[in-house]
Design a protein around this motif. Structure first.
Motif, mmCIF file in Angstrom:
data_model
loop_
_atom_site.group_PDB
_atom_site.id
_atom_site.type_symbol
_atom_site.label_atom_id
_atom_site.label_comp_id
_atom_site.label_asym_id
_atom_site.label_seq_id
_atom_site.Cartn_x
_atom_site.Cartn_y
_atom_site.Cartn_z
ATOM 1 N N LEU A 14 0.834 -1.214 0.000
ATOM 2 C CA LEU A 14 0.000 0.000 0.000
ATOM 3 C C LEU A 14 0.860 1.252 0.000
ATOM 4 N N HIS A 15 1.925 1.257 0.781
ATOM 5 C CA HIS A 15 2.813 2.429 0.856
ATOM 6 C C HIS A 15 3.503 2.675 -0.479
ATOM 7 N N LEU A 16 3.870 1.615 -1.175
ATOM 8 C CA LEU A 16 4.476 1.769 -2.502
ATOM 9 C C LEU A 16 3.453 2.286 -3.510
ATOM 10 N N LEU A 17 2.274 1.701 -3.501
ATOM 11 C CA LEU A 17 1.232 2.115 -4.447
ATOM 12 C C LEU A 17 0.790 3.554 -4.214
ATOM 13 N N GLY A 18 0.816 3.997 -2.962
ATOM 14 C CA GLY A 18 0.384 5.348 -2.623
ATOM 15 C C GLY A 18 1.496 6.381 -2.599
ATOM 16 N N ALA A 19 2.667 6.016 -3.069
ATOM 17 C CA ALA A 19 3.813 6.939 -3.175
ATOM 18 C C ALA A 19 4.321 7.417 -1.820
ATOM 19 N N LEU A 20 4.054 6.642 -0.773
ATOM 20 C CA LEU A 20 4.623 6.960 0.538
ATOM 21 C C LEU A 20 6.051 6.437 0.644
ATOM 22 N N ASN A 48 -1.499 13.844 -2.075
ATOM 23 C CA ASN A 48 -2.495 14.678 -1.406
ATOM 24 C C ASN A 48 -3.768 14.866 -2.217
ATOM 25 N N THR A 49 -3.694 14.703 -3.515
ATOM 26 C CA THR A 49 -4.884 14.950 -4.335
ATOM 27 C C THR A 49 -5.504 13.694 -4.919
ATOM 28 N N GLU A 50 -4.714 12.676 -5.183
ATOM 29 C CA GLU A 50 -5.222 11.472 -5.839
ATOM 30 C C GLU A 50 -5.541 10.344 -4.866
ATOM 31 N N PHE A 51 -4.818 10.283 -3.751
ATOM 32 C CA PHE A 51 -4.938 9.166 -2.821
ATOM 33 C C PHE A 51 -5.445 9.619 -1.463
ATOM 34 N N GLY A 52 -6.233 8.775 -0.855
ATOM 35 C CA GLY A 52 -6.621 8.936 0.533
ATOM 36 C C GLY A 52 -6.078 7.734 1.285
ATOM 37 N N PHE A 53 -5.520 7.946 2.453
ATOM 38 C CA PHE A 53 -4.897 6.880 3.215
ATOM 39 C C PHE A 53 -5.626 6.659 4.531
ATOM 40 N N VAL A 54 -5.929 5.405 4.803
ATOM 41 C CA VAL A 54 -6.451 5.010 6.103
ATOM 42 C C VAL A 54 -5.389 4.085 6.688
ATOM 43 N N PHE A 55 -4.649 4.607 7.650
ATOM 44 C CA PHE A 55 -3.556 3.854 8.233
ATOM 45 C C PHE A 55 -4.057 2.914 9.317
ATOM 46 N N GLN A 56 -3.359 1.814 9.490
ATOM 47 C CA GLN A 56 -3.745 0.805 10.465
ATOM 48 C C GLN A 56 -3.810 1.367 11.878
ATOM 49 N N LEU A 131 -6.649 4.039 -0.141
ATOM 50 C CA LEU A 131 -5.788 2.933 0.267
ATOM 51 C C LEU A 131 -6.021 2.724 1.753
ATOM 52 N N ALA A 132 -6.568 1.568 2.095
ATOM 53 C CA ALA A 132 -6.998 1.335 3.470
ATOM 54 C C ALA A 132 -6.303 0.116 4.060
ATOM 55 N N ASP A 133 -5.600 0.342 5.160
ATOM 56 C CA ASP A 133 -4.883 -0.714 5.859
ATOM 57 C C ASP A 133 -5.711 -1.133 7.071
ATOM 58 N N GLU A 134 -6.406 -2.255 6.970
ATOM 59 C CA GLU A 134 -7.279 -2.763 8.041
ATOM 60 C C GLU A 134 -8.304 -1.701 8.497
ATOM 61 N N PRO A 135 -9.122 -1.174 7.587
ATOM 62 C CA PRO A 135 -10.019 -0.073 7.940
ATOM 63 C C PRO A 135 -11.076 -0.409 8.984
ATOM 64 N N THR A 136 -11.396 -1.683 9.147
ATOM 65 C CA THR A 136 -12.408 -2.058 10.132
ATOM 66 C C THR A 136 -11.801 -2.742 11.350
ATOM 67 N N GLY A 137 -10.491 -2.744 11.439
ATOM 68 C CA GLY A 137 -9.801 -3.473 12.496
ATOM 69 C C GLY A 137 -10.152 -3.039 13.906
ATOM 70 N N ASN A 138 -10.566 -1.807 14.099
ATOM 71 C CA ASN A 138 -10.887 -1.303 15.430
ATOM 72 C C ASN A 138 -12.366 -0.990 15.608
ATOM 73 N N LEU A 139 -13.188 -1.569 14.735
ATOM 74 C CA LEU A 139 -14.620 -1.309 14.805
ATOM 75 C C LEU A 139 -15.362 -2.551 15.272
ATOM 76 N N ASP A 140 -16.451 -2.341 15.996
ATOM 77 C CA ASP A 140 -17.302 -3.478 16.345
ATOM 78 C C ASP A 140 -18.017 -3.930 15.075
#
Length: 177
Positions: A14-20, A48-56, A131-140
């Motif tokens: 994800l970090h490679l694909l998102g240019a991080l 900043n304009t093309e990608f949105g990141f949801v970090f673990q 780009l979402a890294d475990e976006p529901t990992g902390n949700l019930d």
């Protein structure tokens, strides 16, 4: 959805694909451009304009309120007039179900609430790709289903592409259906 066990490189991908991160070899092409070959200013603008990141682990700034954390990417991109940024941030908080926490500091929010703020922040600049890294990992389970419904709606109605990393086979399968 990308599935795999811990340590298999999902987050790195994800970090490679998102240019991080930059690849040690090869290339990552987005919109006919090798993003590793463009200068750091252009790469930053692309992120900043093309990608949105949801970090673990959320990556919310602890000294900013929830709404300020969401406004921050808007401040960096300058795509919205200053007077409209708070209104957009509040709208995004409502969309993920935590509008009543707008002026709270991240430390006062539960893990699930922080995750939802992080998702709202990822959507701040209306990205083409989330780009979402475990976006529901902390949700019930209820909030996870609500979030998946929201993400599907964004794919279907907002033309958002979502690439999600997960350990949860059922989540990956349900998102792909």
């Amino acid at each position: 959805a990308i599935e795999g066990r811990s340590g298999s490189g999902k987050s790195t991908l994800l970090h490679l694909l998102g240019a991080l991160d930059e690849p040690d070899g090869g290339s990552v092409v987005y919109d006919d451009r090798d993003i590793a070959a463009i200068d750091s200013t252009a790469r930053s603008r692309l992120r900043n304009t093309e990608f949105g990141f949801v970090f673990q682990f959320f990556q919310l700034l602890p000294t900013l309120t929830a709404v300020e954390n969401i406004m921050l990417p808007m401040d960096f991109s300058g795509t919205l007039p200053l007077r409209e940024r708070r209104r957009r941030a509040l709208s995004l908080l409502a969309r993920v179900g935590v509008e009543d926490h707008a002026d709270k500091m991240p430390v006062t929010l539960s893990g699930g609430e922080q995750q939802r703020v992080a998702i709202a922040r990822a959507l701040a600049n209306n990205p083409k790709v989330l780009l979402a890294d475990e976006p529901t990992g902390n949700l019930d389970s209820i909030r996870a289903r609500e979030l998946l419904t929201l993400l599907r709606e964004m794919v279907n109605h907002d033309a958002l592409t979502i690439l999600m990393v997960t350990h949860d086979h059922e989540l990956a399968k349900s998102f792909a259906d």
